[in-house]
Design a protein around this motif. Structure first.
Motif, PDB file in Angstrom:
ATOM      1  N   ARG A  16       0.835  -1.208   0.000  1.00  0.00           N
ATOM      2  CA  ARG A  16       0.000   0.000   0.000  1.00  0.00           C
ATOM      3  C   ARG A  16       0.866   1.252   0.000  1.00  0.00           C
ATOM      4  O   ARG A  16       0.551   2.250  -0.662  1.00  0.00           O
ATOM      5  CB  ARG A  16      -0.939  -0.002   1.209  1.00  0.00           C
ATOM      6  CG  ARG A  16      -2.041  -1.045   1.146  1.00  0.00           C
ATOM      7  CD  ARG A  16      -3.098  -0.801   2.213  1.00  0.00           C
ATOM      8  NE  ARG A  16      -2.551  -0.882   3.562  1.00  0.00           N
ATOM      9  CZ  ARG A  16      -2.479  -1.983   4.292  1.00  0.00           C
ATOM     10  NH1 ARG A  16      -2.913  -3.132   3.782  1.00  0.00           N
ATOM     11  NH2 ARG A  16      -2.000  -1.970   5.525  1.00  0.00           N
ATOM     12  N   LEU A  17       1.955   1.228   0.775  1.00  0.00           N
ATOM     13  CA  LEU A  17       2.841   2.392   0.846  1.00  0.00           C
ATOM     14  C   LEU A  17       3.572   2.629  -0.470  1.00  0.00           C
ATOM     15  O   LEU A  17       3.776   3.770  -0.886  1.00  0.00           O
ATOM     16  CB  LEU A  17       3.867   2.207   1.966  1.00  0.00           C
ATOM     17  CG  LEU A  17       3.350   2.227   3.402  1.00  0.00           C
ATOM     18  CD1 LEU A  17       4.431   1.763   4.360  1.00  0.00           C
ATOM     19  CD2 LEU A  17       2.868   3.626   3.791  1.00  0.00           C
ATOM     20  N   SER A  18       3.978   1.563  -1.116  1.00  0.00           N
ATOM     21  CA  SER A  18       4.829   1.675  -2.311  1.00  0.00           C
ATOM     22  C   SER A  18       4.046   1.696  -3.613  1.00  0.00           C
ATOM     23  O   SER A  18       4.518   2.247  -4.618  1.00  0.00           O
ATOM     24  CB  SER A  18       5.822   0.512  -2.348  1.00  0.00           C
ATOM     25  OG  SER A  18       5.138  -0.725  -2.550  1.00  0.00           O
ATOM     26  N   GLY A  19       2.878   1.053  -3.620  1.00  0.00           N
ATOM     27  CA  GLY A  19       2.135   0.885  -4.863  1.00  0.00           C
ATOM     28  C   GLY A  19       2.724  -0.169  -5.775  1.00  0.00           C
ATOM     29  O   GLY A  19       2.281  -0.330  -6.918  1.00  0.00           O
ATOM     30  N   SER A  34      -2.382   3.517   0.813  1.00  0.00           N
ATOM     31  CA  SER A  34      -2.219   3.771   2.241  1.00  0.00           C
ATOM     32  C   SER A  34      -2.869   5.106   2.590  1.00  0.00           C
ATOM     33  O   SER A  34      -2.748   6.080   1.837  1.00  0.00           O
ATOM     34  CB  SER A  34      -0.736   3.792   2.592  1.00  0.00           C
ATOM     35  OG  SER A  34      -0.543   3.987   3.966  1.00  0.00           O
ATOM     36  N   ASP A  35      -3.562   5.161   3.725  1.00  0.00           N
ATOM     37  CA  ASP A  35      -4.181   6.421   4.128  1.00  0.00           C
ATOM     38  C   ASP A  35      -3.210   7.241   4.987  1.00  0.00           C
ATOM     39  O   ASP A  35      -2.121   6.787   5.342  1.00  0.00           O
ATOM     40  CB  ASP A  35      -5.497   6.186   4.871  1.00  0.00           C
ATOM     41  CG  ASP A  35      -5.340   5.318   6.120  1.00  0.00           C
ATOM     42  OD1 ASP A  35      -4.251   5.351   6.738  1.00  0.00           O
ATOM     43  OD2 ASP A  35      -6.297   4.628   6.482  1.00  0.00           O
ATOM     44  N   ARG A  36      -3.629   8.457   5.306  1.00  0.00           N
ATOM     45  CA  ARG A  36      -2.754   9.377   6.038  1.00  0.00           C
ATOM     46  C   ARG A  36      -2.374   8.834   7.411  1.00  0.00           C
ATOM     47  O   ARG A  36      -1.229   8.962   7.846  1.00  0.00           O
ATOM     48  CB  ARG A  36      -3.448  10.737   6.197  1.00  0.00           C
ATOM     49  CG  ARG A  36      -2.609  11.772   6.926  1.00  0.00           C
ATOM     50  CD  ARG A  36      -3.338  13.106   7.002  1.00  0.00           C
ATOM     51  NE  ARG A  36      -3.587  13.648   5.675  1.00  0.00           N
ATOM     52  CZ  ARG A  36      -4.210  14.812   5.465  1.00  0.00           C
ATOM     53  NH1 ARG A  36      -4.660  15.521   6.483  1.00  0.00           N
ATOM     54  NH2 ARG A  36      -4.391  15.243   4.232  1.00  0.00           N
ATOM     55  N   GLN A  37      -3.317   8.219   8.102  1.00  0.00           N
ATOM     56  CA  GLN A  37      -3.027   7.691   9.438  1.00  0.00           C
ATOM     57  C   GLN A  37      -1.985   6.588   9.371  1.00  0.00           C
ATOM     58  O   GLN A  37      -1.062   6.551  10.191  1.00  0.00           O
ATOM     59  CB  GLN A  37      -4.307   7.168  10.090  1.00  0.00           C
ATOM     60  CG  GLN A  37      -4.074   6.606  11.493  1.00  0.00           C
ATOM     61  CD  GLN A  37      -5.358   6.116  12.134  1.00  0.00           C
ATOM     62  OE1 GLN A  37      -6.451   6.316  11.618  1.00  0.00           O
ATOM     63  NE2 GLN A  37      -5.220   5.455  13.284  1.00  0.00           N
ATOM     64  N   GLU A  38      -2.114   5.674   8.411  1.00  0.00           N
ATOM     65  CA  GLU A  38      -1.147   4.588   8.293  1.00  0.00           C
ATOM     66  C   GLU A  38       0.238   5.134   7.985  1.00  0.00           C
ATOM     67  O   GLU A  38       1.239   4.675   8.539  1.00  0.00           O
ATOM     68  CB  GLU A  38      -1.579   3.612   7.203  1.00  0.00           C
ATOM     69  CG  GLU A  38      -0.644   2.419   7.068  1.00  0.00           C
ATOM     70  CD  GLU A  38      -1.139   1.381   6.083  1.00  0.00           C
ATOM     71  OE1 GLU A  38      -1.314   0.222   6.488  1.00  0.00           O
ATOM     72  OE2 GLU A  38      -1.355   1.747   4.906  1.00  0.00           O
ATOM     73  N   GLU A  69       1.644   6.700  11.236  1.00  0.00           N
ATOM     74  CA  GLU A  69       2.052   5.661  12.179  1.00  0.00           C
ATOM     75  C   GLU A  69       3.335   4.972  11.714  1.00  0.00           C
ATOM     76  O   GLU A  69       4.209   4.647  12.531  1.00  0.00           O
ATOM     77  CB  GLU A  69       0.926   4.640  12.339  1.00  0.00           C
ATOM     78  CG  GLU A  69      -0.308   5.183  13.060  1.00  0.00           C
ATOM     79  CD  GLU A  69      -1.449   4.191  13.076  1.00  0.00           C
ATOM     80  OE1 GLU A  69      -1.321   3.146  12.378  1.00  0.00           O
ATOM     81  OE2 GLU A  69      -2.450   4.441  13.760  1.00  0.00           O
ATOM     82  N   THR A  70       3.454   4.768  10.416  1.00  0.00           N
ATOM     83  CA  THR A  70       4.646   4.126   9.865  1.00  0.00           C
ATOM     84  C   THR A  70       5.873   5.001  10.066  1.00  0.00           C
ATOM     85  O   THR A  70       6.946   4.521  10.466  1.00  0.00           O
ATOM     86  CB  THR A  70       4.438   3.834   8.372  1.00  0.00           C
ATOM     87  OG1 THR A  70       3.325   2.952   8.214  1.00  0.00           O
ATOM     88  CG2 THR A  70       5.688   3.200   7.772  1.00  0.00           C
ATOM     89  N   LYS A  71       5.744   6.291   9.814  1.00  0.00           N
ATOM     90  CA  LYS A  71       6.874   7.205   9.990  1.00  0.00           C
ATOM     91  C   LYS A  71       7.306   7.284  11.450  1.00  0.00           C
ATOM     92  O   LYS A  71       8.503   7.366  11.755  1.00  0.00           O
ATOM     93  CB  LYS A  71       6.500   8.586   9.464  1.00  0.00           C
ATOM     94  CG  LYS A  71       6.358   8.641   7.947  1.00  0.00           C
ATOM     95  CD  LYS A  71       5.889  10.010   7.470  1.00  0.00           C
ATOM     96  CE  LYS A  71       5.723  10.028   5.948  1.00  0.00           C
ATOM     97  NZ  LYS A  71       5.216  11.341   5.466  1.00  0.00           N
ATOM     98  N   GLU A  72       6.351   7.234  12.367  1.00  0.00           N
ATOM     99  CA  GLU A  72       6.681   7.246  13.791  1.00  0.00           C
ATOM    100  C   GLU A  72       7.423   5.963  14.181  1.00  0.00           C
ATOM    101  O   GLU A  72       8.381   6.009  14.957  1.00  0.00           O
ATOM    102  CB  GLU A  72       5.405   7.405  14.617  1.00  0.00           C
ATOM    103  CG  GLU A  72       4.757   8.786  14.475  1.00  0.00           C
ATOM    104  CD  GLU A  72       3.408   8.865  15.165  1.00  0.00           C
ATOM    105  OE1 GLU A  72       2.956   7.823  15.725  1.00  0.00           O
ATOM    106  OE2 GLU A  72       2.792   9.944  15.149  1.00  0.00           O
TER     107      GLU A  72
END
Length: 367
Positions: free
Chosen positions: A263-266, A337-341, A344-347
């Motif tokens: 989802r993050l990479s496509g 990927s949505d904004r929340q995911e 959370e991933t960056k954190e």
């Protein structure tokens, strides 16, 4: 069915129920995330136990146990069905016209050699027979790279050598020109990855990421592995070049971590709709799952893919041939990927980068 048989049946049913439910929690512990791996085996065991319950367990216990096992099997099937020909494919097959454009194609051979394996000749012979444009060897130390260079220096023009005694060494060998090459410890010290630009024969380029994050282990969290996989996904989606991510991700294709990466990479998974292509374990046929991966940008089309023969490692090598088309196939997206995911991933990535620790499993093959 006797008392011992009944106890064993219900113990196995309880184990299957726990192994099915616990990974849904997304708890980043090796003991939990590792339960994601044998979903094919869970499905087969649930089917076998369901038959036993319906045949040998009468009354209300059978009426409870049978449907429960069918439900457990259905959950496993939900995860693994898309890695069978019954599902539609993510990666688009190359057209006849594109198959004729050899200057837009790239063949890749990826192999986790297992550091303690010293059968250099098996991989060398495989590379000579297959003649890949790019060969990637994982878990190599100085002796491995020395043997590869001695035998294959005439086959490949560009080399990226990252020998390492801790089981995280990498070697990328290429007939195609490599540039902008970086070797980085993305998350955990002494767990390297490779990022490089590959120029095809017609002059077009793509980005290649070669990764080997840490494995999940019972007594450790999986945030290092999960963060590295996610970080590569975020980089790939921002890259100006179409990307290929390859390597032993120490994760299965249907896991929470890998699905988030997509989802993050496509990037697309060529196994979807085609097969499992289980690469580990090469030594235990009853315990196999797909650990060695290749994901690609939607501009690539798949020409061929195969699991290759044993090379003395506990992993099978994988073979891919891709062709770079002019346009993407957007309808093949693995999801967004949505904004929340993303937040959370960056954190999670920032938290892991701040930790100073040794890689997991560096002493597993010490003599």
């Amino acid at each position: 069915m006797g008392t011992i048989g009944s106890i064993l049946l219900w113990l196995l049913t309880a184990f299957l129920l726990a192994a099915t439910m616990l990974p849904i929690s997304k708890v980043a512990r090796g003991a939990i995330r590792g339960l994601d791996f044998p979903r094919q085996q869970y499905f087969l065991l649930a089917a076998l136990l369901a038959v036993c319950v319906f045949i040998f367990v009468p009354g209300w216990l059978g009426g409870l146990g049978g449907p429960l096992l069918i439900l457990i099997g259905a959950v496993q099937l939900f995860y693994i069905l898309k890695f069978t020909p019954l599902w539609w494919r993510q990666s688009v097959d190359a057209s006849d016209a594109l198959r004729g454009q050899t200057d837009r194609q790239v063949s890749l051979l990826a192999a986790n050699v297992k550091k303690s394996n010293r059968d250099y000749g098996a991989l060398i012979d495989l590379v000579r027979r297959r003649q890949p444009d790019i060969a990637m060897a994982i878990e190599v130390d100085a002796e491995w790279i020395g043997a590869l260079k001695e035998a294959l220096s005439d086959h490949f023009e560009d080399w990226v050598e990252v020998p390492n005694d801790n089981g995280y060494g990498l070697c990328v060998m290429s007939r195609l020109a490599l540039s902008e090459t970086e070797v980085r410890d993305l998350i955990t010290r002494d767990v390297p990855s490779v990022r490089t630009r590959v120029t095809l024969r017609d002059g077009e380029a793509f980005r290649l990421y070669v990764v080997h994050p840490e494995p999940p282990v019972i007594d450790h969290d999986t945030k290092g592995r999960d963060s590295e996989i996610a970080m590569v996904g975020l980089e790939a989606t921002r890259d100006v070049l179409p990307a290929i991510v390859a390597g032993d991700l120490n994760d299965v294709a249907w896991s929470t971590t890998t699905r988030r990466f997509q989802r993050l990479s496509g990037l697309l998974d060529p196994r979807v709709g085609r097969g499992f292509f289980n690469t580990f374990s090469a030594t235990m046929p009853w315990m196999r799952w797909p650990l060695d991966h290749l994901f690609h940008d939607a501009r690539f089309r798949l020409m061929s893919m195969a699991r290759l023969e044993k090379i003395g490692s506990d992993h099978f090598p994988m073979w891919f041939v891709l062709a770079l088309a002019q346009n993407e196939k957007e309808e093949m997206s693995p999801g967004e990927s949505d904004r929340q995911e993303k937040q959370e991933t960056k954190e999670m990535i920032a938290e892991e980068k701040a930790r100073d620790r040794k890689p997991i499993g560096t002493d597993w093959e010490d003599e």
